[in-house]
Design a protein around this motif. Sequence first.
Motif, PDB file in Angstrom:
ATOM      1  N   HIS A 295      21.546 -42.742 -14.367  1.00  0.00           N
ATOM      2  CA  HIS A 295      21.263 -42.284 -15.855  1.00  0.00           C
ATOM      3  C   HIS A 295      21.846 -43.021 -16.977  1.00  0.00           C
ATOM      4  CE1 HIS A 295      19.340 -38.431 -14.625  1.00  0.00           C
ATOM      5  NE2 HIS A 295      19.895 -38.657 -13.449  1.00  0.00           N
ATOM      6  N   LEU A 296      22.690 -44.035 -16.623  1.00  0.00           N
ATOM      7  CA  LEU A 296      23.356 -44.800 -17.511  1.00  0.00           C
ATOM      8  C   LEU A 296      22.561 -45.945 -17.999  1.00  0.00           C
ATOM      9  CD1 LEU A 296      26.979 -44.821 -16.352  1.00  0.00           C
ATOM     10  CD2 LEU A 296      26.020 -43.531 -18.260  1.00  0.00           C
TER      11      LEU A 296
ATOM     12  N   ARG B 155      16.319 -45.059 -18.116  1.00  0.00           N
ATOM     13  CA  ARG B 155      16.611 -43.759 -17.466  1.00  0.00           C
ATOM     14  C   ARG B 155      17.092 -42.730 -18.667  1.00  0.00           C
ATOM     15  NH1 ARG B 155      14.823 -40.242 -13.727  1.00  0.00           N
ATOM     16  NH2 ARG B 155      15.641 -38.720 -15.060  1.00  0.00           N
ATOM     17  N   LYS B 156      17.952 -43.333 -19.604  1.00  0.00           N
ATOM     18  CA  LYS B 156      18.522 -42.650 -20.696  1.00  0.00           C
ATOM     19  C   LYS B 156      17.353 -42.097 -21.731  1.00  0.00           C
ATOM     20  CE  LYS B 156      23.163 -44.172 -21.647  1.00  0.00           C
ATOM     21  NZ  LYS B 156      23.947 -44.630 -22.635  1.00  0.00           N
ATOM     22  N   GLU B 157      16.178 -43.192 -21.756  1.00  0.00           N
ATOM     23  CA  GLU B 157      15.051 -42.940 -22.405  1.00  0.00           C
ATOM     24  C   GLU B 157      14.392 -41.612 -21.879  1.00  0.00           C
ATOM     25  OE1 GLU B 157      11.108 -45.457 -23.554  1.00  0.00           O
ATOM     26  OE2 GLU B 157      13.147 -46.560 -23.717  1.00  0.00           O
TER      27      GLU B 157
ATOM     28  N   LYS C  87      13.048 -35.788 -21.776  1.00  0.00           N
ATOM     29  CA  LYS C  87      13.027 -34.635 -21.117  1.00  0.00           C
ATOM     30  C   LYS C  87      13.837 -33.564 -21.798  1.00  0.00           C
ATOM     31  CE  LYS C  87      14.579 -32.972 -16.468  1.00  0.00           C
ATOM     32  NZ  LYS C  87      15.502 -33.423 -15.184  1.00  0.00           N
ATOM     33  N   ASP C  88      15.028 -33.905 -22.336  1.00  0.00           N
ATOM     34  CA  ASP C  88      15.873 -33.017 -23.173  1.00  0.00           C
ATOM     35  C   ASP C  88      15.097 -32.545 -24.350  1.00  0.00           C
ATOM     36  OD1 ASP C  88      17.629 -33.505 -21.305  1.00  0.00           O
ATOM     37  OD2 ASP C  88      19.118 -34.362 -22.874  1.00  0.00           O
ATOM     38  N   ALA C  89      14.215 -33.420 -24.992  1.00  0.00           N
ATOM     39  CA  ALA C  89      13.573 -33.097 -26.302  1.00  0.00           C
ATOM     40  C   ALA C  89      12.549 -32.238 -25.760  1.00  0.00           C
ATOM     41  CB  ALA C  89      12.649 -34.426 -26.861  1.00  0.00           C
ATOM     42  N   PHE C  90      11.537 -32.259 -24.795  1.00  0.00           N
ATOM     43  CA  PHE C  90      10.773 -31.366 -24.170  1.00  0.00           C
ATOM     44  C   PHE C  90      11.336 -30.013 -24.077  1.00  0.00           C
ATOM     45  CE2 PHE C  90       8.683 -29.124 -20.930  1.00  0.00           C
ATOM     46  CZ  PHE C  90       7.218 -28.655 -21.330  1.00  0.00           C
ATOM     47  N   LEU C  91      12.422 -30.028 -23.389  1.00  0.00           N
ATOM     48  CA  LEU C  91      12.991 -28.876 -22.891  1.00  0.00           C
ATOM     49  C   LEU C  91      13.458 -27.870 -24.160  1.00  0.00           C
ATOM     50  CD1 LEU C  91      15.074 -29.909 -19.754  1.00  0.00           C
ATOM     51  CD2 LEU C  91      12.985 -28.504 -20.001  1.00  0.00           C
ATOM     52  N   ARG C  92      13.898 -28.570 -25.010  1.00  0.00           N
ATOM     53  CA  ARG C  92      14.618 -27.874 -26.218  1.00  0.00           C
ATOM     54  C   ARG C  92      13.158 -27.442 -27.227  1.00  0.00           C
ATOM     55  NH1 ARG C  92      18.856 -31.952 -26.029  1.00  0.00           N
ATOM     56  NH2 ARG C  92      20.758 -30.803 -25.327  1.00  0.00           N
TER      57      ARG C  92
END
Length: 93
Positions: free
Chosen positions: A29-30, A34-36, A41-46
């Motif tokens: 994830h570094l 993968r960070k992108e 993913k985080d943006a979608f979930l939030r």
Amino acid sequence: LEQQVIGSFICDFYFPRIRLVVEVDGKSHLRPKRKEKDAKKDAFLRATRHKVLRITDAQAIAVGSRFVNWIADLHEGKPGDSEMAHMEAIRAE
């Protein structure tokens, strides 16, 4: 407890009652790509009203049974603000 698909994303741990996603990230994830993907993913979930907590696999291992117990408590429906704050503090270390 198993991984859960939300939208087109696979989440490590999902607690629907409190809309919490817990991601345990390894070294892969570094990598920039993968960070992108993680950011998308985080943006979608939030955007879909989920809380996202990311912790590294090293952090999860370092706290050992505390992390496992916290996940078990969430799975059994016993979340607590103090536990969430505790995991946020561990993540910040």
